[in-house]
Design an enzyme around this catalytic site. Structure first.
Site, PDB file in Angstrom:
ATOM      1  N   PHE A 150      92.037 129.681  80.220  1.00 55.24           N
ATOM      2  CA  PHE A 150      92.521 130.616  79.196  1.00 55.24           C
ATOM      3  C   PHE A 150      93.780 131.353  79.606  1.00 55.24           C
ATOM      4  O   PHE A 150      94.533 131.826  78.762  1.00 55.24           O
ATOM      5  CB  PHE A 150      91.423 131.649  78.876  1.00 55.24           C
ATOM      6  CG  PHE A 150      91.300 132.740  79.923  1.00 55.24           C
ATOM      7  CD1 PHE A 150      92.091 133.883  79.865  1.00 55.24           C
ATOM      8  CD2 PHE A 150      90.416 132.620  80.989  1.00 55.24           C
ATOM      9  CE1 PHE A 150      91.989 134.871  80.834  1.00 55.24           C
ATOM     10  CE2 PHE A 150      90.319 133.595  81.973  1.00 55.24           C
ATOM     11  CZ  PHE A 150      91.113 134.731  81.888  1.00 55.24           C
ATOM     12  N   LYS A 174      91.542 119.246  76.776  1.00 57.33           N
ATOM     13  CA  LYS A 174      90.424 120.131  76.426  1.00 57.33           C
ATOM     14  C   LYS A 174      90.834 121.520  76.910  1.00 57.33           C
ATOM     15  O   LYS A 174      90.611 121.885  78.061  1.00 57.33           O
ATOM     16  CB  LYS A 174      89.135 119.660  77.095  1.00 57.33           C
ATOM     17  CG  LYS A 174      87.831 120.117  76.407  1.00 57.33           C
ATOM     18  CD  LYS A 174      87.623 121.608  76.284  1.00 57.33           C
ATOM     19  CE  LYS A 174      87.228 122.292  77.545  1.00 57.33           C
ATOM     20  NZ  LYS A 174      87.077 123.786  77.376  1.00 57.33           N
ATOM     21  N   GLU A 177      88.460 127.444  75.124  1.00 61.42           N
ATOM     22  CA  GLU A 177      88.040 127.807  73.765  1.00 61.42           C
ATOM     23  C   GLU A 177      88.319 129.280  73.456  1.00 61.42           C
ATOM     24  O   GLU A 177      88.157 129.721  72.320  1.00 61.42           O
ATOM     25  CB  GLU A 177      86.548 127.483  73.569  1.00 61.42           C
ATOM     26  CG  GLU A 177      85.570 128.227  74.446  1.00 61.42           C
ATOM     27  CD  GLU A 177      85.345 127.622  75.823  1.00 61.42           C
ATOM     28  OE1 GLU A 177      84.280 127.884  76.405  1.00 61.42           O
ATOM     29  OE2 GLU A 177      86.246 126.912  76.336  1.00 61.42           O
ATOM     30  N   ARG A 178      88.765 130.049  74.476  1.00 63.81           N
ATOM     31  CA  ARG A 178      89.038 131.476  74.228  1.00 63.81           C
ATOM     32  C   ARG A 178      90.363 131.704  73.512  1.00 63.81           C
ATOM     33  O   ARG A 178      90.534 132.682  72.797  1.00 63.81           O
ATOM     34  CB  ARG A 178      89.041 132.242  75.556  1.00 63.81           C
ATOM     35  CG  ARG A 178      87.678 132.285  76.210  1.00 63.81           C
ATOM     36  CD  ARG A 178      87.731 133.013  77.532  1.00 63.81           C
ATOM     37  NE  ARG A 178      86.636 132.616  78.398  1.00 63.81           N
ATOM     38  CZ  ARG A 178      86.574 132.914  79.686  1.00 63.81           C
ATOM     39  NH1 ARG A 178      87.546 133.608  80.248  1.00 63.81           N
ATOM     40  NH2 ARG A 178      85.552 132.537  80.420  1.00 63.81           N
ATOM     41  N   SER A 227      88.050 128.117  87.780  1.00 69.39           N
ATOM     42  CA  SER A 227      87.409 128.751  88.932  1.00 69.39           C
ATOM     43  C   SER A 227      86.962 127.696  89.939  1.00 69.39           C
ATOM     44  O   SER A 227      86.735 126.537  89.580  1.00 69.39           O
ATOM     45  CB  SER A 227      86.200 129.564  88.472  1.00 69.39           C
ATOM     46  OG  SER A 227      85.188 128.690  88.015  1.00 69.39           O
ATOM     47  N   CYS A 282      96.119 133.024  88.633  1.00 68.40           N
ATOM     48  CA  CYS A 282      95.629 132.490  89.908  1.00 68.40           C
ATOM     49  C   CYS A 282      96.651 132.713  91.023  1.00 68.40           C
ATOM     50  O   CYS A 282      96.345 132.532  92.188  1.00 68.40           O
ATOM     51  CB  CYS A 282      95.282 131.009  89.789  1.00 68.40           C
ATOM     52  SG  CYS A 282      96.707 129.962  89.540  1.00 68.40           S
ATOM     53  N   GLU A 385      87.437 136.687  94.007  1.00 68.02           N
ATOM     54  CA  GLU A 385      88.589 136.735  93.105  1.00 68.02           C
ATOM     55  C   GLU A 385      88.198 137.610  91.917  1.00 68.02           C
ATOM     56  O   GLU A 385      87.332 137.245  91.118  1.00 68.02           O
ATOM     57  CB  GLU A 385      88.981 135.333  92.622  1.00 68.02           C
ATOM     58  CG  GLU A 385      90.202 135.369  91.714  1.00 68.02           C
ATOM     59  CD  GLU A 385      90.645 133.981  91.255  1.00 68.02           C
ATOM     60  OE1 GLU A 385      91.854 133.805  91.055  1.00 68.02           O
ATOM     61  OE2 GLU A 385      89.798 133.093  91.095  1.00 68.02           O
TER      62      GLU A 385
END
Length: 500
Positions: A150, A174, A177-178, A227, A282, A385
């Site tokens: 996202f 893909k 979805e957020r 993640s 990140c 994190e």
């Protein structure tokens, strides 16, 4: 009426048929602004078959013509920059200048991929033996897929699909979805740029869609960013299915501040790298390591007022907003609980942003900048994190103690050192066991013609993203040994041929 977001398959928008949807929130207000379809395995399979049918003709298109599609795509990204940035900010929450940066960092990879004809060249050895020539070809893997996060809904999809498509593959994206709108807009622009239908399909979904990608025998290569636990899952399941997989996971990026550093420059760098995009990067700097008591005290003295005065608000509040809300209420609750945990563990919370409230946006996912001092390496806030606007200061007495912190951390994405001493910087770059290193540069994200990738538990797979590695990842090498005898040769040879 709530907007319904489907998929982009075979060159057109298609509605979801699974009956499952996810809410897309406005992070600033907490309101549901759209519903996105979540694909079933059957829907994903249909998209993959569509891509597989379109791919051979695209692979047979010469690489220069493929590159021209990307040239046009770059033009269209510039044309629609404001529209893309607004859609991105509306779903993610980042400021408009930051959203434009997200698009531009992807656009730069598209620009690099215009050089695909050069990157696809093989090697040639003339006269490798009597009448024998040998050459290698780079050929597309077929259908590739990308599973993207996202936090960069424009940049990371482009990091994945631009080199894959330039190399002659079809691609299944893909996205998260957020914030699904921008990936669909990118697919529309690729079609407008001249990409044949079916070469870029965008399928929205959750774990069901991910597993369908990992298990499908048509897909040959999968790229993932997210993640570390999910990166490890995608890597192991994809590899077990015989795919080529590259996965990039979590990070805990340190910035060392030597006693001789320009402290004002270091503080500017830390504030931007630690709190930009609400820390949802990140490559965010989440640990500052001042070396020596004097440097640590001066750093805190300068940092505290800067963090207290950060301007926080929705993207609609103007370009001088420093950062916006966290992406979801779950993210907000997680960050807040980690800050609570840091206090419980005994770290000094020098700036407490937990009770930040914005008038008119009380239900938004806003949290103020948090600054910890006296953090130690055994604390959860150091090991985890956080992915929020939280900076931890770990004081080190010596350079050796300081360099040991990033060296011994499980993550190895990015790291930086601020110093005026060339010998220290050189030693640091040579010794550090981390994939991307900055010297007086806080977020050392390589430019598009180098490669991006972390070490240790930040990266899985042996090839990085974008740059030359991308063309290696999305192609297979085929080597041809050819002989054109000058006359008729008699008899068969049964022993293995050697050059002796």
């Amino acid at each position: 009426m709530t907007q319904e977001i489907g998929h982009f398959i075979g060159g057109k928008h298609v509605a979801g048929t699974s009956g499952r949807t996810a809410d897309v929130f406005n992070p600033a207000t907490g309101e549901v602004q759209a519903k996105v379809a979540l694909a079933s395995p059957a829907e994903m399979r249909a998209a993959i078959e569509n891509a597989a049918a379109a791919q051979p003709a695209w692979a047979a298109t010469n690489p220069q013509r493929r590159a021209r599609v990307l040239m046009k795509f770059v033009d269209l990204l510039h044309r629609d920059m404001d529209k893309l940035a607004e859609a991105l900010s509306r779903e993610h929450g980042k400021t408009l200048p930051d959203a434009k940066g997200d698009v531009i960092r992807g656009l730069e990879v598209a620009e690099f991929c215009i050089g695909a004809p050069h990157m696809m060249k093989g090697e040639y050895s003339e006269g490798a033996g009597p009448g024998i020539d040998m050459y290698s070809m780079r050929q597309p893997v077929g259908v590739a897929a990308g599973i993207t996060p996202f936090n960069f809904p424009a940049m990371i999809p482009m990091w994945k699909f631009c080199p894959a498509i330039a190399a002659g593959n079809a691609f299944i994206l893909k996205p998260s979805e957020r914030d699904p709108s921008v990936p669909l807009m990118l697919a529309e622009l690729m079609l407008e740029a001249g990409l044949p239908a079916g070469i870029l399909n965008v399928v929205n979904g959750d774990k069901e869609a991910v597993d369908a990608i990992l298990d499908d025998n048509i897909i040959q290569a999968v790229g993932f960013v997210g993640s570390t636990p999910i990166a490890q899952y995608v890597y192991s399941r994809g590899c077990a299915a015989g795919k080529r997989v590259q996965c990039f996971g979590g990070a805990k990026n340190h910035m060392l501040i030597m006693p001789d550093a320009d402290m004002d420059q270091a503080v500017d760098a830390l504030v931007g790298a630690g709190y930009g995009a609400a820390g949802e990067r990140c490559m965010a700097v989440s640990v500052a390591v001042p070396v020596g008591e004097a440097a640590a005290n001066l750093l805190m003295e300068k940092l505290i007022p800067r963090v207290e005065n950060l301007k926080i608000g929705p993207y609609t509040a103007g370009d001088d907003v420093d950062f916006g809300p966290l992406v979801t209420r779950e993210a907000y609750n997680r960050v807040k609980s980690l800050v609570d945990r840091g206090v419980a563990e005994g770290a000094t919370l020098a700036v407490d942003g937990r009770n930040f409230k914005l008038q008119g946006y009380e239900n938004g996912n806003f949290i103020g900048g948090c600054l910890f001092d006296n953090v130690t390496k055994d604390m959860d806030i150091y090991k985890t994190e956080i992915f929020g606007p939280v900076l931890s200061v770990v004081r080190a007495k010596t350079y050796e103690e300081a360099i040991d912190l990033p060296m011994s951390h499980e993550y190895g994405n990015g790291v930086a050192i601020f110093t005026r001493d060339g010998d220290t910087a050189r030693d640091f770059c040579a010794r550090i066991n981390i994939g991307m290193v900055g010297v007086n540069v806080p977020i050392p994200v390589p430019l598009a013609y180098h490669t991006f990738g972390g070490w240790k538990r930040s990266g899985f797979g042996d090839l990085n993203q974008h740059g030359p590695d991308a063309f290696k990842f999305y192609t297979r090498t085929k080597t041809v040994t050819s002989r054109w005898p000058s006359g008729t040769k008699e008899g068969a040879e049964f022993s293995i041929p050697t050059m002796g």
